[in-house]
Enzyme design. Structure first.
Site, PDB file in Angstrom:
ATOM      1  N   ARG A   1      22.092 -22.352 -19.455  1.00 37.02           N
ATOM      2  CA  ARG A   1      22.550 -21.864 -18.177  1.00 37.02           C
ATOM      3  C   ARG A   1      22.143 -22.452 -17.052  1.00 37.02           C
ATOM      4  NH1 ARG A   1      25.819 -19.274 -20.846  1.00 37.02           N
ATOM      5  NH2 ARG A   1      25.962 -17.307 -20.878  1.00 37.02           N
TER       6      ARG A   1
ATOM      7  N   HIS B   1      30.932 -26.943 -19.862  1.00 35.78           N
ATOM      8  CA  HIS B   1      30.670 -25.802 -20.413  1.00 35.78           C
ATOM      9  C   HIS B   1      31.490 -25.648 -21.794  1.00 35.78           C
ATOM     10  CE1 HIS B   1      28.869 -21.468 -19.760  1.00 35.78           C
ATOM     11  NE2 HIS B   1      28.906 -21.478 -21.129  1.00 35.78           N
TER      12      HIS B   1
HETATM   13  C1  GLV Z   1      28.599 -18.976 -23.335  1.00 36.13           C
HETATM   14  O1  GLV Z   1      27.790 -19.520 -22.780  1.00 36.13           O
HETATM   15  C2  GLV Z   1      28.015 -17.707 -23.895  1.00 36.13           C
HETATM   16  O2  GLV Z   1      27.074 -17.134 -23.354  1.00 36.13           O
HETATM   17  O3  GLV Z   1      28.873 -17.240 -24.730  1.00 36.13           O
END
Ligand code: GLV
Length: 300
Positions: free
Chosen positions: A215, A263
């Site tokens: 994160r 991401h």
């Molecule tokens: C992605 O970052 C998730 O937590 O599924």
């Protein structure tokens, strides 16, 4: 069984999930928020992907909140989440495998200097550097959950010198001082927020690299940029950010020693994740044992 399906999906994402979930559980009825509001007492479970805060209020028959996200930090930040209802994280084997692939790619690229070679190509420079053996490269994996363990195993299989750390285990500082590459796969909690800060980077040996696939809020951006700019850190591979999408004017985009991913290190695979979610929905319906329960006090 009536199940609320809600979250911050695009229309396409929602329809992919709906298709995968109804194929795995044809006997269920899948409701959106509006339909759930019309018959709140009939909703037995909710399958959610970071739903708007308050979405799960006023559902008296709710027995399970199943997240489609592996990281439940945003879900758990919703103070209105009904207290007595079990919450389960997504543990998707396909997503674990994808995460391990990205982790291995980052470690390999850092070890063999492939990011530097990509830069040299843009500069038109033919310049080889010394090739070290994998067992000379010390990789520290932060987090010993499903993803941390799978990634550590996969990297170790390639011959790297891997050590692992989890928050309540051994002290972190001595491990940092012996890490050439740190790979972060910790859950985000109040205890891990901002862990990768000035002191953390200073504890790493000169020319170490950082890979963050967990994160954005684990990292203090100004401290990471300072450690890169001073030359103390060699490179950072970042998949996650405080604000996503990463704002166009963020320094990370143009930094010569930062690799940015959108991401995308590991997406949840709708088909394999639907099977996991449905196994839990059936357990909730039949009074069976729930898998991958979140411990509320711990936050993951
Ligand atoms: C992605 O970052 C998730 O937590 O599924």
């Amino acid at each position: 069984m009536k199940v609320l399906l809600c979250g911050d999906f695009t229309a396409d994402e929602r329809s992919d999930w709906l298709q995968a979930l109804s194929a795995a559980m044809p006997e269920a009825q899948w409701l959106d928020l509006e339909a759930a509001r019309q018959a709140p007492a009939s909703v037995m479970a909710a399958v959610v992907a970071n739903p708007p805060p308050g979405s799960l209020l006023g559902l008296p028959a709710l027995r399970l909140i199943q997240s489609l996200w592996a990281g439940v930090d945003r879900l758990m930040a919703d103070a209105t989440l009904p207290a007595g209802v079990p919450v389960a994280r997504m543990v998707d084997p396909a997503m674990n495998a994808a995460m391990a692939q990205t982790a291995l790619w980052a470690v390999l690229s850092l070890h063999r200097g492939f990011f530097a070679y990509a830069r040299r190509q843009r500069e038109g420079q033919w310049l080889q550097h010394v090739q070290r053996r994998a067992d000379e490269v010390r990789v520290l994996v932060l987090g010993q959950g499903q993803m941390g363990r799978t990634a550590a195993q996969c990297i170790e299989q390639q011959g790297y010198a891997v050590s692992t750390w989890r928050r309540n285990g051994t002290p972190l500082q001595p491990l940092l001082s012996k890490a050439d590459i740190v790979l972060n796969l910790l859950p985000l909690t109040e205890q891990t927020r901002g862990l990768l800060d000035r002191d953390f980077f200073a504890a790493l040996p000169p020319k170490a690299s950082v890979v963050n696939l967990a994160r954005g809020a684990h990292v203090v951006d100004a401290d990471l940029l300072a450690a890169l700019d001073s030359g103390h850190l060699r490179h950072a591979v970042l998949d996650v950010f405080h604000v996503e999408p990463l704002p166009a004017d963020h320094r990370y985009w143009q930094h010569p020693r930062v690799t940015v991913l959108p991401h995308a290190a590991a997406s949840t695979d709708a088909r394999s994740a639907a099977a996991v979610a449905v196994a839990n929905l059936r357990a909730a319906r039949d009074g069976g044992e729930l898998m991958h329960r979140v411990e509320r006090e711990r936050g993951y």
